[in-house]
Design an enzyme around this catalytic site. Structure first.
Site, PDB file in Angstrom:
ATOM      1  N   ASP A 160       6.963  -2.766   2.940  1.00  0.00           N
ATOM      2  CA  ASP A 160       7.785  -3.084   1.764  1.00  0.00           C
ATOM      3  C   ASP A 160       7.507  -2.094   0.630  1.00  0.00           C
ATOM      4  O   ASP A 160       7.186  -2.487  -0.496  1.00  0.00           O
ATOM      5  CB  ASP A 160       7.516  -4.521   1.307  1.00  0.00           C
ATOM      6  CG  ASP A 160       8.599  -5.040   0.355  1.00  0.00           C
ATOM      7  OD1 ASP A 160       9.677  -4.421   0.311  1.00  0.00           O
ATOM      8  OD2 ASP A 160       8.364  -6.042  -0.338  1.00  0.00           O
ATOM      9  N   GLY A 203       8.112 -10.807  -5.417  1.00  0.00           N
ATOM     10  CA  GLY A 203       8.520  -9.974  -4.304  1.00  0.00           C
ATOM     11  C   GLY A 203       8.644 -10.779  -3.039  1.00  0.00           C
ATOM     12  O   GLY A 203       8.743 -12.015  -3.065  1.00  0.00           O
TER      13      GLY A 203
END
Length: 825
Positions: free
Chosen positions: A617, A501
């Site tokens: 996020d 990520g």
């Protein structure tokens, strides 16, 4: 021997008499002429919502008051107090009595009147005092009268109940005030109050000490107060503004009568809207104004500092002590602090530097040429208690120091404050603390040495045990410092990658005690060792059932790694997008619980931590599932580790950009509402089982939320939005609720989005949610939709029907733009 029948009669009579000690014999909700209430006797409103009687506010006082409180909730919550300034000490010899002249009075143990309704004498013999089910205590002329000669709603204390009002009397030019308690154990009028503008505008002010206005609601625009945008999300209350020749006032009702809710002028100096959560037995804060605690004027009194990031918020300045220790311990800081040692007003006085301080507004500046000249100006001025020198400006603080704030490092508004103290109160250089005393510094040094020694022992033990730390050996709540070699061995040289990520890649590992872990190798960090350990320690203290738990860390040079609990079911995106058509598909009930769990985790980060933590996020890849499919939010708190580069990292990550809130993309400062937007986008994916944005081979983009929001706004069948693989197997009420929440969360303007705490309440069924408007940005996509399609290929009949409906909806929407008219969920 007493006959058995007589025995039962006596026993029944005894029990009946005993019950009279709790509730009066003359009526559950009424006091009639000549009757009184004393001791533990109470009256209860007809439906049992409220109770009136004597109460004692806390354990450290022997003062008693007549008050009204909620009857049906487990936490005794007072909403009105009669004798705020005149308590009684003996409730058994004191009495609340309705006199023959029609006045309700409180007589103390000496039969002295300490409180009265103060009515003009009446000759009616049918007057009665009644506690209504809305919490209003009234005097009326008989049980059938709807005219009140007196009512407690006209004399509010600190709580504004539904149906009550806060008015301005145009005939007398006076206003009703909502006034805080003095402390949590003293209901006497405090220093904070709320009132309608005496000048006649439709705005409220909060006042300090009855004179200083430090907050305004802004004027009423027919729907909300202009400076309280949170009201756009208000689906609990219905506000009304009344303006006639005699008075102007606001009143409100609750849409759902089963919701227990109230407004309070709190001892914190904030006006708060709260609702009762029966499941958790607590009051839930819907919103408060001012938004931050230190915005309250002079909250901490004189010679003290306010810090929004610490509890308690108020602390005496170095060299000062609370003026009243008892009041201070009760969170009543209004008396402030006093010097321990008087100043000599000569060169024997000195200065203690206090970094990162925000000076009060209105501080006077002197045109002095240098920091030394500024220091001399304060030293030679007996009225000067502190000075600051910044940007060529010398600020001299004379007299009482009010409203000083301690702010975060790096905040441009912070300056170094030089506090003038007697020489004996200035810590020695070795103390190293801007607030400590020499004794405190010694204790701190000892404690620090012990912690450091313990940390070294752990590292030595780690090396001796072959680099094989076990989670079972960790002290509960503490983080394990791993060596890089340890984690290299545990992960087989980082060979099994679980995912990646914005912050780096994650690998599976196994410790020597067979504990399976997930190891994240962080990328893009430029922090120093000390700062990294500080931030990681903060993350490690955050624990919640819906947050992935951080177990340890590694920090060796540029190598920075975090160790988490391993989640056997993997990430949410796999179950939504990467399984085949019918395997690994999670049912609706599980999806609903996952959505609720994520909301609870985010609400905890936003509202329950000392500092609000914005995740930054939120997407399915960062939602992990344990063996029972319990949702765990991962990567929280890491945005701060990456720092300024995070925006660049995040916006260039594939698949992440679609979750970014409009204000972030446009470069504006973000708040927790950015997470709410991302959550809404992800919620559409949880519902539909498909990516919100997909590109087909011919280059056309499918953007699912556009069509879904339009369907929700028009009240169409929500089953068409559901993942076709579930074949319509879902609770329609839950599905409708989830669809509406998703659409509210992705509103363009953040003030129109709910908080995560509100989302939790909606999912739990505590709050209702109205049909949402279609976000303007989605309408633009439709209006410019030459290259946008609204559905992808599927194979089920249910999907075919939904696709037909979507195509029709798309064509209709393209030909006619839908305007957003609603602003309340």
């Amino acid at each position: 021997m007493v006959p058995l029948n007589n025995l039962w009669f006596l026993l029944s009579l005894f029990l009946l008499c005993f019950s009279f000690e709790i509730h009066l014999s003359y009526g559950a909700d009424t006091i009639s002429l000549g009757e009184s209430l004393s001791g533990n006797q109470t009256i209860v409103s007809s439906q049992g919502n409220f109770e009136l009687g004597f109460f004692k506010p806390g354990n450290s006082t022997q003062n008693y008051y007549i008050g009204v409180w909620y009857k049906k909730i487990s936490v005794k919550t007072i909403v009105w107090v009669a004798n705020r300034e005149n308590p009684v000490s003996d409730i058994y010899s004191s009495q609340l009595k309705l006199l023959e002249d029609g006045n309700l009075v409180l007589l103390d143990q000496s039969n002295i009147q300490v409180w009265t309704t103060n009515l003009t004498s009446t000759t009616s013999n049918s007057i009665e005092a009644v506690l209504l089910d809305n919490g209003n205590l009234v005097l009326r002329d008989g049980p059938n009268s709807s005219v009140y000669m007196w009512e407690s709603f006209d004399h509010p204390t600190h709580t504004w109940l539904p149906g009550g009002k806060l008015a301005r009397n145009k005939q007398t030019n006076t206003t009703q005030r909502l006034t805080s308690w003095r402390s949590k154990e003293d209901p006497a009028p405090g220093i904070f109050s709320l009132e309608l503008d005496p000048a006649g505008t439709s705005q409220y002010f909060i006042l300090w000490n009855g004179s200083v206005r430090y907050w305004t609601s802004g004027t009423w625009n027919g729907q909300i107060f202009s400076l309280v945008p949170e009201m756009r999300l208000n689906y609990i209350y219905n506000f009304s503004y009344i303006n006639n020749e005699n008075e102007s006032y606001f009143t409100y009702t609750v849409y759902n009568s089963s919701i227990i809710s109230r407004f309070v002028m709190d001892i914190s100096g904030q006006v708060k809207q709260l609702s009762w959560l029966e499941g958790s037995n607590e009051w839930n804060l819907f919103w408060s104004q001012p938004r931050t605690q230190c915005e309250v004027y002079n909250l901490c009194g004189t010679f003290s500092t306010c810090n929004d990031r610490a509890m308690p918020f108020c602390e005496c300045l170095p060299g000062y002590e609370p003026s009243s220790v008892r009041d201070w311990n009760l969170s009543d800081w209004s008396d402030g602090c006093r010097r321990r040692t008087p100043l000599n007003c000569n060169n024997n006085d000195g200065f203690l530097i206090m970094p990162n301080m925000k000076l009060p507004t209105g501080t006077s500046n002197l045109a002095t040429g240098s920091p030394d000249a500024c220091r001399s100006a304060c030293l030679n001025n007996c009225s000067c208690n502190a000075y600051a020198y910044a940007n060529g400006q010398c600020s001299i603080l004379e007299g009482d120091l009010l409203s000083l704030q301690e702010i975060s490092e790096g905040d441009d508004s912070g300056v170094n404050l030089y506090l003038k103290l007697a020489a004996s109160d200035i810590p020695t250089p070795s103390s190293g603390s801007k607030k400590g005393t020499p004794a405190g510094a010694i204790i701190g040094a000892i404690a620090g040495s012990v912690i450091l020694f313990g940390f070294i022992l752990v590292l030595i033990w780690t090396r001796k045990s072959g680099g094989s730390l076990r989670l079972s050996d960790a002290v509960e709540g503490s983080l394990i410092p791993f060596g890089y070699r340890d984690l290299q061995i545990a992960t087989k040289n980082f060979s099994e990658k679980l995912g990646g990520g914005a912050f780096g890649s994650v690998f599976k590992g196994t410790l020597t005690d067979s504990t399976v872990i997930a190891v994240k190798k962080l990328e893009g960090l430029r922090q120093g060792e000390k700062q990294f350990r500080t931030e990681v320690s903060t993350i490690g203290t955050i624990q919640h059932v819906n947050l992935v738990r951080l177990r340890g860390f590694c920090s060796e040079g540029t190598k920075r790694l975090l160790v988490y609990d391993y989640m056997p079911k993997g990430s949410l995106d796999f179950h939504l997008f990467h399984g085949n058509k019918y395997s690994n598909i999670i049912d609706w009930k599980t999806r609903y619980q996952i959505a609720l769990g994520i909301a609870r985790g985010l609400a905890y980060l936003h509202e329950k931590c000392r500092d609000c933590i914005i995740h930054c996020d939120i997407k399915p890849e960062n939602i992990l599932l344990d063996a029972e499919f319990c949702a765990k939010v991962a990567d929280f708190g890491l945005a701060k580790l990456v720092g300024r580069d995070f925006s660049r990292v995040l916006t260039t990550m594939r698949g992440t950009r679609g979750y970014l809130a409009p204000e972030w993309i446009s470069g504006m400062a973000i708040t927790a509402k950015a997470d709410v937007y991302s959550y809404g986008m992800m919620l559409f994916e949880i519902i539909s089982g498909r990516r919100n944005s997909e590109q087909s081979e011919d280059g056309k983009v499918s953007f699912f939320p556009t069509w879904a929001a339009s369907q929700i706004n028009k009240g169409e069948d929500v089953l068409g939005i559901l993942d076709y693989r579930l074949e319509g197997n879902a609770n329609v009420e839950e599905l409708t609720r989830a669809c509406r929440v998703a659409c509210w969360c992705i509103q363009d303007d953040e003030i129109h989005r709910p908080s995560m705490g509100q989302v939790v309440q909606i999912f739990e069924g505590v709050l209702e949610v109205n049909p949402p408007p279609v976000p303007r940005s989605l309408q633009v996509l439709v209006e410019n939709g030459d290259h946008i399609i609204f559905f992808s290929e599927s194979s089920s009949n249910h999907s075919q029907q939904a696709r037909s409906s979507m195509s029709k909806s798309a064509s209709q929407t393209q030909s006619k733009s839908t305007s957003s008219t609603s602003s309340q969920p």
